[in-house]
Design a protein around this motif. Structure first.
Motif, PDB file in Angstrom:
ATOM      1  N   LYS A  80     -16.278 -30.851 -12.701  1.00 23.07           N
ATOM      2  CA  LYS A  80     -16.967 -31.492 -13.826  1.00 23.07           C
ATOM      3  C   LYS A  80     -16.175 -31.269 -15.109  1.00 23.07           C
ATOM      4  O   LYS A  80     -15.527 -32.175 -15.618  1.00 23.07           O
ATOM      5  N   ALA A  81     -16.215 -30.044 -15.652  1.00 17.04           N
ATOM      6  CA  ALA A  81     -15.462 -29.746 -16.869  1.00 17.04           C
ATOM      7  C   ALA A  81     -14.027 -29.325 -16.560  1.00 17.04           C
ATOM      8  O   ALA A  81     -13.138 -29.462 -17.397  1.00 17.04           O
ATOM      9  N   VAL A 107      -9.767 -38.624 -13.864  1.00 16.47           N
ATOM     10  CA  VAL A 107     -10.124 -39.504 -14.972  1.00 16.47           C
ATOM     11  C   VAL A 107     -11.594 -39.911 -14.922  1.00 16.47           C
ATOM     12  O   VAL A 107     -12.225 -40.089 -15.972  1.00 16.47           O
ATOM     13  N   VAL A 108     -12.164 -40.062 -13.735  1.00 13.06           N
ATOM     14  CA  VAL A 108     -13.557 -40.515 -13.637  1.00 13.06           C
ATOM     15  C   VAL A 108     -14.547 -39.408 -13.968  1.00 13.06           C
ATOM     16  O   VAL A 108     -15.755 -39.632 -13.964  1.00 13.06           O
ATOM     17  N   THR A 109     -14.070 -38.224 -14.233  1.00 12.04           N
ATOM     18  CA  THR A 109     -14.937 -37.123 -14.649  1.00 12.04           C
ATOM     19  C   THR A 109     -14.800 -36.911 -16.155  1.00 12.04           C
ATOM     20  O   THR A 109     -13.810 -37.339 -16.763  1.00 12.04           O
ATOM     21  N   PRO A 110     -15.760 -36.235 -16.772  1.00 10.17           N
ATOM     22  CA  PRO A 110     -15.626 -35.917 -18.196  1.00 10.17           C
ATOM     23  C   PRO A 110     -14.865 -34.617 -18.427  1.00 10.17           C
ATOM     24  O   PRO A 110     -14.994 -33.977 -19.470  1.00 10.17           O
ATOM     25  N   GLY A 142     -23.014 -36.688 -12.285  1.00  9.62           N
ATOM     26  CA  GLY A 142     -24.320 -37.133 -12.768  1.00  9.62           C
ATOM     27  C   GLY A 142     -24.499 -38.633 -12.844  1.00  9.62           C
ATOM     28  O   GLY A 142     -25.592 -39.109 -13.186  1.00  9.62           O
ATOM     29  N   ARG A 143     -23.473 -39.424 -12.546  1.00 13.50           N
ATOM     30  CA  ARG A 143     -23.604 -40.875 -12.585  1.00 13.50           C
ATOM     31  C   ARG A 143     -24.415 -41.383 -11.389  1.00 13.50           C
ATOM     32  O   ARG A 143     -24.432 -40.777 -10.327  1.00 13.50           O
ATOM     33  N   THR A 144     -25.069 -42.516 -11.587  1.00  9.56           N
ATOM     34  CA  THR A 144     -25.711 -43.183 -10.465  1.00  9.56           C
ATOM     35  C   THR A 144     -24.635 -43.781  -9.571  1.00  9.56           C
ATOM     36  O   THR A 144     -23.463 -43.905  -9.974  1.00  9.56           O
ATOM     37  N   LYS A 145     -25.013 -44.180  -8.376  1.00  3.36           N
ATOM     38  CA  LYS A 145     -24.042 -44.754  -7.444  1.00  3.36           C
ATOM     39  C   LYS A 145     -23.396 -46.006  -8.027  1.00  3.36           C
ATOM     40  O   LYS A 145     -22.172 -46.192  -7.948  1.00  3.36           O
ATOM     41  N   GLN A 199     -14.295 -42.205  -1.916  1.00  8.40           N
ATOM     42  CA  GLN A 199     -13.920 -40.804  -2.159  1.00  8.40           C
ATOM     43  C   GLN A 199     -13.929 -40.497  -3.647  1.00  8.40           C
ATOM     44  O   GLN A 199     -14.476 -39.478  -4.089  1.00  8.40           O
ATOM     45  N   VAL A 200     -13.318 -41.371  -4.429  1.00  6.53           N
ATOM     46  CA  VAL A 200     -13.295 -41.163  -5.874  1.00  6.53           C
ATOM     47  C   VAL A 200     -14.690 -41.379  -6.455  1.00  6.53           C
ATOM     48  O   VAL A 200     -15.101 -40.691  -7.394  1.00  6.53           O
ATOM     49  N   GLN A 201     -15.429 -42.325  -5.881  1.00  4.20           N
ATOM     50  CA  GLN A 201     -16.789 -42.589  -6.341  1.00  4.20           C
ATOM     51  C   GLN A 201     -17.671 -41.358  -6.164  1.00  4.20           C
ATOM     52  O   GLN A 201     -18.510 -41.043  -7.017  1.00  4.20           O
TER      53      GLN A 201
END
Length: 309
Positions: free
Chosen positions: A88-89, A163-166, A118-121, A109-111
């Protein structure tokens, strides 16, 4: 953002029956990483580079004991906090595309990584497709298996998992070995973009020349400890402080191409005094008896009694 002070990692092992021994693989390691910068961690194999990543992620084996201080965003980075922040962080870009599941298409996998934050699908799928587009991956990539990707495409997929994480801290563990020079350049550019977007990036590598293309600072590891922390420009201006760093720089083909004589000390029998003493042209009695502390010198840091500004 991240601060490591006097970090040590020791493994308990068994030798010949039930006789236990202690193997210290990281010794008094120091490192700081700020938001918006790339810090390259360089050194020969066995110097403790990848183990640093495992310590930060809290994935050391059970027989490992850590001492020293790790703080992230001003708070202690405890094992419990590592578990909460991992993925996550703080995220890892692994060194091998073999970390991708060969039985699963890469998009899901990336999804899955995006959903863990915490994102929805649906939101996660949208974020992955936008990220793939950003890195020049065709839309069909989402439904491809790892074996159907080129090396460069697979590397971009791995970067996408960060990149898809914060995540504020990105650890790239040996991301370039064995890749085509164009893919190496592409991978490094992506890491630089992450830093320019305000994230902290740790680039773990043995390739100094590649690291210097994007690194703001370089931490040089030797036998499990930090011997020098220098600005990237110091390598080109003759301001390197430690004899090992100077020898590494001279060993590059584009420089003098001179090998560094000798070997790193055995981690099971670390010598008294300076860890580099048996290979150092500056060695004297003080070096043989005492281990130098990391000290600030000429806008950098060095672990050497005789380094001068």
């Amino acid at each position: 953002m991240l601060s490591l002070s006097n970090l040590s990692v020791t493994f308990t092992q068994y030798d010949r029956g039930l006789r236990r021994k202690q193997l210290r693989v990281i010794t008094d390691l120091n490192l700081d990483v700020q938001a918006g910068e790339v810090v390259a961690v360089v050194g020969a194999s066995g110097s403790g580079k990848s183990l640093l990543a495992h310590a930060l992620l809290g994935i050391l084996p059970q027989n490992a004991v850590m001492s020293g201080t790790m703080t992230f965003q001003g708070e202690p980075l405890t094992p419990h906090r590592c578990r909460l922040l991992r993925g996550k962080a703080i995220v890892l870009i692994p060194q091998s595309v073999g970390y991708l599941d060969p039985l699963m298409t890469v998009g899901p996998q990336v999804q899955r990584v995006a959903q863990l934050t915490g994102r929805t699908k649906a939101a996660a799928k949208t974020a992955v497709k936008k990220t793939f587009t950003r890195y020049g991956l065709p839309a069909k990539t989402f439904d491809l298996y790892p074996f159907q990707l080129s090396g460069g495409m697979a590397r971009r997929v791995l970067v996408s998992t960060a990149v898809v994480t914060p995540a504020q801290l990105v650890i790239a563990d040996e991301p370039t070995p064995g890749l085509h020079p164009d893919v190496v350049s592409e991978t490094l550019t992506h890491l630089r973009e992450l830093a320019d977007a305000g994230r902290g990036v740790i680039l773990i590598t043995h390739d100094i020349a590649a690291a210097l293309k994007i690194a703001d600072r370089v931490a040089v590891f030797y036998a499990g400890t930090t011997v020098e922390i220098a600005a990237g420009r110091d390598f080109f201006t003759g301001k390197l402080r430690h004899p090992y760093t100077q020898a590494l720089w001279r060993s590059l083909p584009q420089n003098e191409f001179l090998p560094v004589p000798g070997n790193q000390p055995n981690l099971e029998q670390l010598p008294q005094g300076c860890l580099f003493k048996d290979r150092c042209p500056w060695v004297d009695d003080l070096c043989r008896e005492e281990r130098p502390a990391l000290r600030e010198l000429n806008d950098g840091w060095v672990r050497c009694f005789h380094a001068e500004g």
